[in-house]
Design a protein around this motif. Sequence first.
Motif, PDB file in Angstrom:
ATOM      1  N   ALA A   1     -24.742  10.551  64.546  1.00  0.00           N
ATOM      2  CA  ALA A   1     -24.488   9.241  65.141  1.00  0.00           C
ATOM      3  C   ALA A   1     -25.277   8.999  66.409  1.00  0.00           C
ATOM      4  CB  ALA A   1     -22.990   9.090  65.430  1.00  0.00           C
ATOM      5  N   LYS A   2     -25.593  10.068  67.138  1.00  0.00           N
ATOM      6  CA  LYS A   2     -26.242   9.920  68.436  1.00  0.00           C
ATOM      7  C   LYS A   2     -27.313  11.002  68.623  1.00  0.00           C
ATOM      8  CE  LYS A   2     -23.430   6.670  70.203  1.00  0.00           C
ATOM      9  NZ  LYS A   2     -23.826   5.406  70.851  1.00  0.00           N
ATOM     10  N   PHE A   3     -28.126  10.811  69.656  1.00  0.00           N
ATOM     11  CA  PHE A   3     -29.138  11.807  70.007  1.00  0.00           C
ATOM     12  C   PHE A   3     -28.525  12.929  70.840  1.00  0.00           C
ATOM     13  CE2 PHE A   3     -31.823   8.268  68.909  1.00  0.00           C
ATOM     14  CZ  PHE A   3     -32.930   8.862  68.322  1.00  0.00           C
ATOM     15  N   ASP A   4     -29.110  14.106  70.702  1.00  0.00           N
ATOM     16  CA  ASP A   4     -28.695  15.247  71.508  1.00  0.00           C
ATOM     17  C   ASP A   4     -29.430  15.294  72.840  1.00  0.00           C
ATOM     18  OD1 ASP A   4     -26.932  16.916  69.568  1.00  0.00           O
ATOM     19  OD2 ASP A   4     -28.701  16.410  68.379  1.00  0.00           O
ATOM     20  N   ALA A   5     -30.690  14.882  72.833  1.00  0.00           N
ATOM     21  CA  ALA A   5     -31.499  14.978  74.056  1.00  0.00           C
ATOM     22  C   ALA A   5     -32.562  13.895  74.076  1.00  0.00           C
ATOM     23  CB  ALA A   5     -32.155  16.349  74.152  1.00  0.00           C
ATOM     24  N   ILE A   6     -32.908  13.476  75.291  1.00  0.00           N
ATOM     25  CA  ILE A   6     -34.033  12.571  75.529  1.00  0.00           C
ATOM     26  C   ILE A   6     -35.009  13.293  76.445  1.00  0.00           C
ATOM     27  CG2 ILE A   6     -34.800  10.386  76.538  1.00  0.00           C
ATOM     28  CD1 ILE A   6     -32.017   9.253  75.947  1.00  0.00           C
ATOM     29  N   ILE A   7     -36.270  13.339  76.051  1.00  0.00           N
ATOM     30  CA  ILE A   7     -37.338  13.912  76.875  1.00  0.00           C
ATOM     31  C   ILE A   7     -38.152  12.742  77.412  1.00  0.00           C
ATOM     32  CG2 ILE A   7     -39.217  15.583  76.987  1.00  0.00           C
ATOM     33  CD1 ILE A   7     -36.491  16.752  76.102  1.00  0.00           C
ATOM     34  N   ASP A   8     -38.154  12.570  78.734  1.00  0.00           N
ATOM     35  CA  ASP A   8     -38.666  11.330  79.327  1.00  0.00           C
ATOM     36  C   ASP A   8     -39.602  11.622  80.498  1.00  0.00           C
ATOM     37  OD1 ASP A   8     -38.454   8.306  79.787  1.00  0.00           O
ATOM     38  OD2 ASP A   8     -37.834   9.110  81.735  1.00  0.00           O
ATOM     39  N   GLY A   9     -40.655  10.814  80.606  1.00  0.00           N
ATOM     40  CA  GLY A   9     -41.585  10.951  81.718  1.00  0.00           C
ATOM     41  C   GLY A   9     -41.734   9.687  82.535  1.00  0.00           C
ATOM     42  N   ALA A  10     -40.900   8.680  82.276  1.00  0.00           N
ATOM     43  CA  ALA A  10     -41.058   7.381  82.925  1.00  0.00           C
ATOM     44  C   ALA A  10     -39.987   7.082  83.966  1.00  0.00           C
ATOM     45  CB  ALA A  10     -41.064   6.272  81.869  1.00  0.00           C
ATOM     46  N   GLY A  11     -38.759   7.524  83.731  1.00  0.00           N
ATOM     47  CA  GLY A  11     -37.671   7.139  84.622  1.00  0.00           C
ATOM     48  C   GLY A  11     -37.203   5.744  84.268  1.00  0.00           C
ATOM     49  N   GLY A  12     -37.245   4.839  85.218  1.00  0.00           N
ATOM     50  CA  GLY A  12     -36.889   3.447  84.947  1.00  0.00           C
ATOM     51  C   GLY A  12     -35.460   3.308  84.446  1.00  0.00           C
TER      52      GLY A  12
ATOM     53  N   VAL B   1     -34.020   4.813  81.883  1.00  0.00           N
ATOM     54  CA  VAL B   1     -33.686   5.857  80.914  1.00  0.00           C
ATOM     55  C   VAL B   1     -32.201   6.208  80.929  1.00  0.00           C
ATOM     56  CG1 VAL B   1     -34.228   7.780  82.481  1.00  0.00           C
ATOM     57  CG2 VAL B   1     -34.399   8.102  79.999  1.00  0.00           C
ATOM     58  N   VAL B   2     -31.533   6.152  82.073  1.00  0.00           N
ATOM     59  CA  VAL B   2     -30.095   6.448  82.114  1.00  0.00           C
ATOM     60  C   VAL B   2     -29.308   5.332  81.422  1.00  0.00           C
ATOM     61  CG1 VAL B   2     -28.104   6.851  83.597  1.00  0.00           C
ATOM     62  CG2 VAL B   2     -30.314   7.838  84.199  1.00  0.00           C
ATOM     63  N   GLU B   3     -29.663   4.085  81.721  1.00  0.00           N
ATOM     64  CA  GLU B   3     -29.004   2.949  81.068  1.00  0.00           C
ATOM     65  C   GLU B   3     -29.145   3.024  79.553  1.00  0.00           C
ATOM     66  OE1 GLU B   3     -29.700  -1.860  80.651  1.00  0.00           O
ATOM     67  OE2 GLU B   3     -30.311  -0.859  82.507  1.00  0.00           O
ATOM     68  N   LYS B   4     -30.345   3.348  79.068  1.00  0.00           N
ATOM     69  CA  LYS B   4     -30.568   3.472  77.634  1.00  0.00           C
ATOM     70  C   LYS B   4     -29.900   4.731  77.090  1.00  0.00           C
ATOM     71  CE  LYS B   4     -33.108  -0.220  77.749  1.00  0.00           C
ATOM     72  NZ  LYS B   4     -32.523  -1.500  77.278  1.00  0.00           N
ATOM     73  N   GLY B   5     -29.923   5.802  77.892  1.00  0.00           N
ATOM     74  CA  GLY B   5     -29.332   7.058  77.454  1.00  0.00           C
ATOM     75  C   GLY B   5     -27.843   6.958  77.204  1.00  0.00           C
ATOM     76  N   VAL B   6     -27.143   6.132  77.975  1.00  0.00           N
ATOM     77  CA  VAL B   6     -25.717   5.921  77.767  1.00  0.00           C
ATOM     78  C   VAL B   6     -25.445   5.406  76.358  1.00  0.00           C
ATOM     79  CG1 VAL B   6     -23.782   4.452  78.463  1.00  0.00           C
ATOM     80  CG2 VAL B   6     -25.163   5.591  80.193  1.00  0.00           C
ATOM     81  N   LYS B   7     -26.328   4.567  75.850  1.00  0.00           N
ATOM     82  CA  LYS B   7     -26.162   3.993  74.514  1.00  0.00           C
ATOM     83  C   LYS B   7     -26.624   4.941  73.405  1.00  0.00           C
ATOM     84  CE  LYS B   7     -27.097  -0.648  76.354  1.00  0.00           C
ATOM     85  NZ  LYS B   7     -28.007  -1.815  76.290  1.00  0.00           N
ATOM     86  N   LEU B   8     -27.563   5.806  73.733  1.00  0.00           N
ATOM     87  CA  LEU B   8     -28.221   6.599  72.696  1.00  0.00           C
ATOM     88  C   LEU B   8     -27.694   8.019  72.556  1.00  0.00           C
ATOM     89  CD1 LEU B   8     -31.888   5.510  73.489  1.00  0.00           C
ATOM     90  CD2 LEU B   8     -30.610   4.909  71.430  1.00  0.00           C
ATOM     91  N   LEU B   9     -27.164   8.593  73.631  1.00  0.00           N
ATOM     92  CA  LEU B   9     -26.828  10.014  73.632  1.00  0.00           C
ATOM     93  C   LEU B   9     -25.383  10.285  73.248  1.00  0.00           C
ATOM     94  CD1 LEU B   9     -28.609  11.131  76.930  1.00  0.00           C
ATOM     95  CD2 LEU B   9     -29.161  11.966  74.633  1.00  0.00           C
ATOM     96  N   LYS B  10     -25.161  11.432  72.662  1.00  0.00           N
ATOM     97  CA  LYS B  10     -23.808  11.924  72.411  1.00  0.00           C
ATOM     98  C   LYS B  10     -23.129  12.217  73.756  1.00  0.00           C
ATOM     99  CE  LYS B  10     -25.091  16.833  72.358  1.00  0.00           C
ATOM    100  NZ  LYS B  10     -25.192  18.077  71.573  1.00  0.00           N
ATOM    101  N   ASP B  11     -21.825  12.350  73.740  1.00  0.00           N
ATOM    102  CA  ASP B  11     -21.124  12.809  74.929  1.00  0.00           C
ATOM    103  C   ASP B  11     -21.635  14.202  75.283  1.00  0.00           C
ATOM    104  OD1 ASP B  11     -19.737  10.493  74.649  1.00  0.00           O
ATOM    105  OD2 ASP B  11     -17.753  11.405  74.479  1.00  0.00           O
TER     106      ASP B  11
END
Length: 366
Positions: free
Chosen positions: A247-258, A260-270
């Motif tokens: 249902a959700k992603f386990d990890a996000i690997i990011d180099g931009a910032g911006g 990413v936390v706002e999007k990560g809340v929607k995309l990541l598992k607890d």
Amino acid sequence: MHAITITSLDGKFEKPGQVYYPLSLRSVPVPSPKGSELLIKLTAASLNHRDLFLRQHLYPGVCFETPLLSDGVGSVISTGPDVPHAQSWMDKRVILNPATGWKDAPDAPEPPGEFKIMGGTSFYNKGTLQEYITLDVSEVEEAPRHLSDAEAAALPLTGLTAWRALVTKAGEANSGPGAAVLITGIGGGVALMALRFAAARGADVYVTSSSEEKIKQAVELGARGGVNYKEAGWEKKLLGMLPKGKAKFDAIIDGAGGEVVEKGVKLLKDGGIISIYGMTVGPKMSWLIQAVLKNIDLRGTTMGSRKEFKDMVDFVKEKEIKPIVWKVIQGLDNIEAIDGLFDDMKKGSQFGKLVIEFGDSSGSKL
């Protein structure tokens, strides 16, 4: 020998971001190996974003004496008197650890303040945009035999950064078989190496980009899919691509910032992980209460230790992974073409690494 540095304007430093230091081809003495050093005839080197930042005075320790670039490959042509089994190193093709001062501590360099990155600064007087370099024998690895010189030169810094972000920081469970990993901004060197590593480790990898062509290329390299982050509602579209039962992603690997936390809340598992190795959008970003309530873990990460460098190179050898090289130009004296590589990086048009070749690894004579 020839070496390339940056040159000051009017003999003074300029305000960060308001300058673009020109390149300078210099003639300097060939160094002699001392103690446990190797003398290496370099044959190729590659660019990283830090090199562009140095030219813009957006990186600490800007120096007009130290050769540029951190990534390099070459052949050993002589050794210092204290190199163990010296003869076994002769003519060996090696890649260079792009930094020094971090042995094996998993959290951060030890001791504090000793970590130094090669290329263009006053902190470490080594750089790879030169014909010969001396380096301690402990700071090299034998180059993977399945890689060309250009590919080997493209590996060190981006490979090490991607390895630490994915394996050390995201963790085994979130980056191996059965894991769903999102890699943002595909096209840069670190993002592409993270894709290569995650796919080789058995994870389901997805990417974001503003370029449909880059997403297509990423899929050809092993990504399961990707979305254009400029499209409205791309997060929902991306979640719809996950395998059945995921249902959700386990990890996000990011180099931009911006965002990413706002999007990560929607995309990541607890309890999901955001592993962030850069902040190209800006030096600040928001931390949301929703991330706290979901127990999301934001982990900053830099390059990595000497142990992680060896682990990364060993994995590349085992899986015969190849870095993606986007463009190769020939010759240290080809200043106009080298400037063109920097222009490509400024525009963000590349899909992979930008490499300068200036020697033949089959030749080992001074």
